[in-house]
Design a protein around this motif. Structure first.
Motif, PDB file in Angstrom:
ATOM      1  N   TRP A  50      30.074  -1.806   1.498  1.00 33.33           N
ATOM      2  CA  TRP A  50      29.709  -3.104   2.771  1.00 33.33           C
ATOM      3  C   TRP A  50      27.751  -3.177   1.768  1.00 33.33           C
ATOM      4  CZ3 TRP A  50      30.934  -4.350   7.777  1.00 33.33           C
ATOM      5  CH2 TRP A  50      32.222  -3.439   8.106  1.00 33.33           C
ATOM      6  N   ARG A  51      27.602  -5.009   2.708  1.00 37.48           N
ATOM      7  CA  ARG A  51      26.601  -4.555   1.781  1.00 37.48           C
ATOM      8  C   ARG A  51      25.793  -5.588   2.946  1.00 37.48           C
ATOM      9  NH1 ARG A  51      25.832 -10.702   0.875  1.00 37.48           N
ATOM     10  NH2 ARG A  51      27.848 -11.064   0.785  1.00 37.48           N
ATOM     11  N   SER A  52      23.855  -6.014   2.606  1.00 39.05           N
ATOM     12  CA  SER A  52      23.998  -6.137   3.852  1.00 39.05           C
ATOM     13  C   SER A  52      23.772  -7.813   3.503  1.00 39.05           C
ATOM     14  CB  SER A  52      22.491  -6.232   3.891  1.00 39.05           C
ATOM     15  OG  SER A  52      22.583  -4.325   4.876  1.00 39.05           O
ATOM     16  N   ASN A  53      23.667  -8.958   4.295  1.00 37.35           N
ATOM     17  CA  ASN A  53      23.042 -10.158   3.393  1.00 37.35           C
ATOM     18  C   ASN A  53      21.164  -9.971   4.572  1.00 37.35           C
ATOM     19  OD1 ASN A  53      22.987 -10.474   6.284  1.00 37.35           O
ATOM     20  ND2 ASN A  53      24.567 -12.098   6.650  1.00 37.35           N
ATOM     21  N   ARG A  54      20.949 -11.159   4.462  1.00 38.47           N
ATOM     22  CA  ARG A  54      19.634 -11.788   3.836  1.00 38.47           C
ATOM     23  C   ARG A  54      19.068 -11.917   5.351  1.00 38.47           C
ATOM     24  NH1 ARG A  54      19.739 -18.165   2.085  1.00 38.47           N
ATOM     25  NH2 ARG A  54      21.722 -18.659   3.936  1.00 38.47           N
ATOM     26  N   ASN A  55      20.652 -11.571   6.376  1.00 35.86           N
ATOM     27  CA  ASN A  55      19.778 -11.500   7.947  1.00 35.86           C
ATOM     28  C   ASN A  55      19.518 -10.376   8.278  1.00 35.86           C
ATOM     29  OD1 ASN A  55      19.078 -14.544   7.927  1.00 35.86           O
ATOM     30  ND2 ASN A  55      21.129 -14.681   8.704  1.00 35.86           N
ATOM     31  N   GLY A  56      19.868  -9.319   7.318  1.00 31.79           N
ATOM     32  CA  GLY A  56      20.195  -7.443   7.964  1.00 31.79           C
ATOM     33  C   GLY A  56      21.703  -7.108   8.418  1.00 31.79           C
ATOM     34  N   LYS A  57      22.515  -8.531   8.500  1.00 39.51           N
ATOM     35  CA  LYS A  57      23.737  -8.190   9.071  1.00 39.51           C
ATOM     36  C   LYS A  57      24.888  -7.173   8.159  1.00 39.51           C
ATOM     37  CE  LYS A  57      27.775 -10.289  11.026  1.00 39.51           C
ATOM     38  NZ  LYS A  57      28.893 -11.654  11.010  1.00 39.51           N
ATOM     39  N   ASN A  58      25.654  -6.918   8.410  1.00 40.19           N
ATOM     40  CA  ASN A  58      26.717  -5.461   6.963  1.00 40.19           C
ATOM     41  C   ASN A  58      27.857  -6.546   7.268  1.00 40.19           C
ATOM     42  OD1 ASN A  58      24.469  -3.958   6.789  1.00 40.19           O
ATOM     43  ND2 ASN A  58      25.510  -2.667   8.834  1.00 40.19           N
ATOM     44  N   VAL A  59      28.025  -6.274   6.308  1.00 42.19           N
ATOM     45  CA  VAL A  59      29.278  -7.707   5.882  1.00 42.19           C
ATOM     46  C   VAL A  59      30.257  -6.743   4.692  1.00 42.19           C
ATOM     47  CG1 VAL A  59      28.478  -9.627   6.334  1.00 42.19           C
ATOM     48  CG2 VAL A  59      27.859  -8.442   4.134  1.00 42.19           C
ATOM     49  N   HIS A  60      31.354  -6.683   4.942  1.00 41.52           N
ATOM     50  CA  HIS A  60      32.352  -6.139   3.711  1.00 41.52           C
ATOM     51  C   HIS A  60      32.055  -6.855   2.171  1.00 41.52           C
ATOM     52  CE1 HIS A  60      35.354  -4.716   6.664  1.00 41.52           C
ATOM     53  NE2 HIS A  60      34.930  -4.232   6.195  1.00 41.52           N
TER      54      HIS A  60
END
Length: 140
Positions: A50-60
């Protein structure tokens, strides 16, 4: 896992009902060929984290695309005999011929399903163009 297997079955054998010995034989032949194509030639990606995108949402986060054949070779879990057997199967398989064989079996299955459908609907008649267009009032 069952959802993915169902998708593979429906994508290759469609949504028809197969219930004759001939259709069973064709489905078994089809699945053997599809299994080879999926495992040797169809690349997939696997979620590795997982990582966080620039909006703080966790994405695979996904790894690089690889076929199941490449993944099992890279894992190192096979002994030399099985590795050689898989490599021989990969070298002996022509993807174009494999696809032609799959298409031929699918065509046979479609024709068998169409023949059964035609036999079931042989005595059924359709409505005439203006037969079902009677005007009813709101009170009826």
């Amino acid at each position: 896992m069952e959802q993915k297997n169902g998708d593979v079955v429906r994508r290759h054998a469609f949504h028809y009902r197969y219930d004759t010995p001939t259709e069973l034989r064709l489905l078994n032949e089809l699945y053997a060929l599809v299994r080879i194509r999926l495992n040797l030639f169809t690349a997939t990606v696997k979620a590795v984290g997982w990582r966080s995108n620039r909006n703080g949402k966790n994405v695979h986060v996904y790894d690089r695309p690889a076929t199941p054949y490449q993944r099992v070779l890279a894992s190192g879990v096979l002994d030399a005999a099985n590795t050689d057997q898989l490599a021989a199967l990969f070298r002996a398989t022509n993807l174009a011929d494999l696809t032609r064989q799959i298409t031929a079996i699918q065509t046979q299955l479609i024709h068998l399903a169409a023949a059964k459908t035609d036999a079931l609907t042989a005595g059924v008649t359709r409505a005439k163009p203006r037969e079902a267009r009677t005007h009813l009032s709101r009170a009826s």
